[in-house]
Design an enzyme around this catalytic site. Structure first.
Site, mmCIF file in Angstrom:
data_model
loop_
_atom_site.group_PDB
_atom_site.id
_atom_site.type_symbol
_atom_site.label_atom_id
_atom_site.label_comp_id
_atom_site.label_asym_id
_atom_site.label_seq_id
_atom_site.Cartn_x
_atom_site.Cartn_y
_atom_site.Cartn_z
ATOM 1 C CE LYS A 45 -0.330 0.167 5.053
ATOM 2 N NZ LYS A 45 -1.214 0.179 6.235
ATOM 3 N NE ARG A 143 -6.857 1.002 11.547
ATOM 4 C CZ ARG A 143 -5.590 0.754 11.218
ATOM 5 N NH1 ARG A 143 -4.652 1.619 11.528
ATOM 6 N NH2 ARG A 143 -5.258 -0.355 10.592
ATOM 7 C CE1 TYR A 277 11.292 31.962 3.986
ATOM 8 C CE2 TYR A 277 10.998 29.580 3.969
ATOM 9 C CZ TYR A 277 11.017 30.786 3.297
ATOM 10 O OH TYR A 277 10.772 30.836 1.947
ATOM 11 C CG MET A 325 7.593 23.688 -0.556
ATOM 12 S SD MET A 325 6.416 24.655 -1.524
ATOM 13 C CE MET A 325 5.327 25.247 -0.231
#
Length: 396
Positions: A45, A143, A277, A325
């Protein structure tokens, strides 16, 4: 993107994730040895936990896996469309899902409640052939899966659907909540509930081909949970599912993914210079900075700002300041390295590089998330493919 030659390490790529399929095959063989009486489902998956679904699926089957597992039906259908012929199970269905396509593709489809059984039987009528379904029991994870109180109704309805020629119940299964914490009381409790729910279904006339509950940690540490089939995900990719209990090497596993990037810029800066930043990092003295051209858009966790480790020119460096990013910075401590030098974020660890587990600790998460989140801008370079695989997978 696939290559067979390890010379890809010198490829002039911004970044790359090398996937060692020989290590994956060895991991599958090691896991089969841990559960010698059970079949093995290779869970692929989420693009094989970020490693590339199709090459990893084929490598796992070559190493003796007989089932493949996916979360979504679309993942399973993609495997079929690529020509994979093994048994494939998918378990995360939502109303209106592609049940008929799943039936026609010979998928084993998980059913956790009456709504799903109703939809799959309607699809079987439309397709004119029975659906292969596996009933999932919620034995305590809370779940997906059917609660014990609702199990008799689901089992009875599935038996009726079998009698009507609409479904074939091929499996009964469940999932652990705390198998990565050996000795946790929920493990024995869930096993007891599962045995009771299987017994009820079999007394009602269900004849499952497979009963299964063991995930990676249970495959490694809870042999009484192996039943007919074990489902191995993260361990197949060489990452320990329970670092507190043992490292990958302790379990005889080798990490499959190596994530590397090319240093994009090296420059001298004075003392007191802010980096990235927010200026959360300020240079203590005159130094050199190296720019690593990957960031949180590539899956590098921003939570590892100031802590994430990188091997550059034989030395461990840490992310200096915030991960942005598309890039982050490391303080090279005055060293000068050529642009284009390889920066290894993580790998097996035997070249002195950090591991995915090191990044997990730096980001306060688990190694599963580190490898799975590596983004699509990072090409997967598959090493040690078999000749047959390479012929089919050259454009993955």
């Amino acid at each position: 993107m696939s290559h067979t030659a390890p010379s890809s390490r010198s490829a002039p790529l911004r970044a790359r994730a090398e996937i060692d399929l020989a290590a994956l095959r060895a991991n599958v063989r090691a896991l089969r040895a841990r559960a010698p009486r059970a079949a093995l489902m290779a869970v692929v998956k989420s693009d094989a936990y970020g490693h590339g679904m199709l090459p990893c699926a084929r490598a796992a089957l070559e190493a003796g896996a007989t089932w493949l597992g996916t979360a979504t039906p679309h993942e399973a259908l993609a495997l079929r469309a690529a020509g994979v012929e093994s048994r494939i199970m998918c378990w995360l269905w939502t109303p209106g899902g592609p049940w008929r396509e799943g039936i026609e593709a010979d998928l084993d489809m998980s059913v956790s409640g009456m709504w799903a059984l109703d939809e799959v039987t309607a699809a079987a009528k439309a397709a004119g052939r029975p659906a292969r379904v596996q009933l999932k029991a919620d034995t305590g994870l809370g779940r997906n899966g059917c609660q014990p109180a609702d199990w008799p109704e689901l089992v009875a309805a599935a038996r009726t659907a079998e009698d009507d020629g609409l479904v074939q119940v091929t499996g009964l299964w469940s999932h652990f909540a705390c198998a990565d914490e050996p000795g946790h009381p929920s493990i024995a409790a869930q096993l007891a509930v599962f045995r009771d729910m299987v017994e009820h279904a079999e007394k009602a006339g269900i004849e499952p081909e497979v009963r299964h509950m063991a995930n990676s940690p249970a495959t490694l540490t809870v042999p009484e949970s192996h039943f007919d089939l074990v489902r191995t995900g993260i361990a197949m990719y060489g990452i320990s599912p329970s670092p507190e209990l043992g490292t990958s090497a302790d379990f005889g596993l080798r990490p499959v993914m190596t994530l590397a990037a090319s240093v994009a810029l090296v420059k001298h800066v004075p003392a007191g210079h802010g980096v990235s930043y927010g200026h959360h990092y300020v240079t203590e003295g005159e130094t050199t900075l190296g720019l690593i051209p990957v960031g949180y858009a590539d899956g590098i966790p921003r939570h590892a700002s100031g802590r994430g480790p990188v091997l550059v020119a034989g030395e461990w460096r840490r992310v200096a300041g915030r991960v942005a990013m598309d890039q982050f910075v490391v303080d090279l401590g005055g060293a000068t390295v050529p642009e284009g030098t390889e920066a290894v974020l993580f790998g097996p660890g035997d070249r002195g590089e950090p591991t995915a587990e090191d990044w997990a600790r730096a980001a306060d998460t688990i190694a599963y998330e580190i490898v799975t989140r590596i983004g699509t801008r990072v090409p997967r370079v598959h090493l040690n493919e078999g000749p047959e695989e390479h012929a089919h997978d050259s454009h993955d």
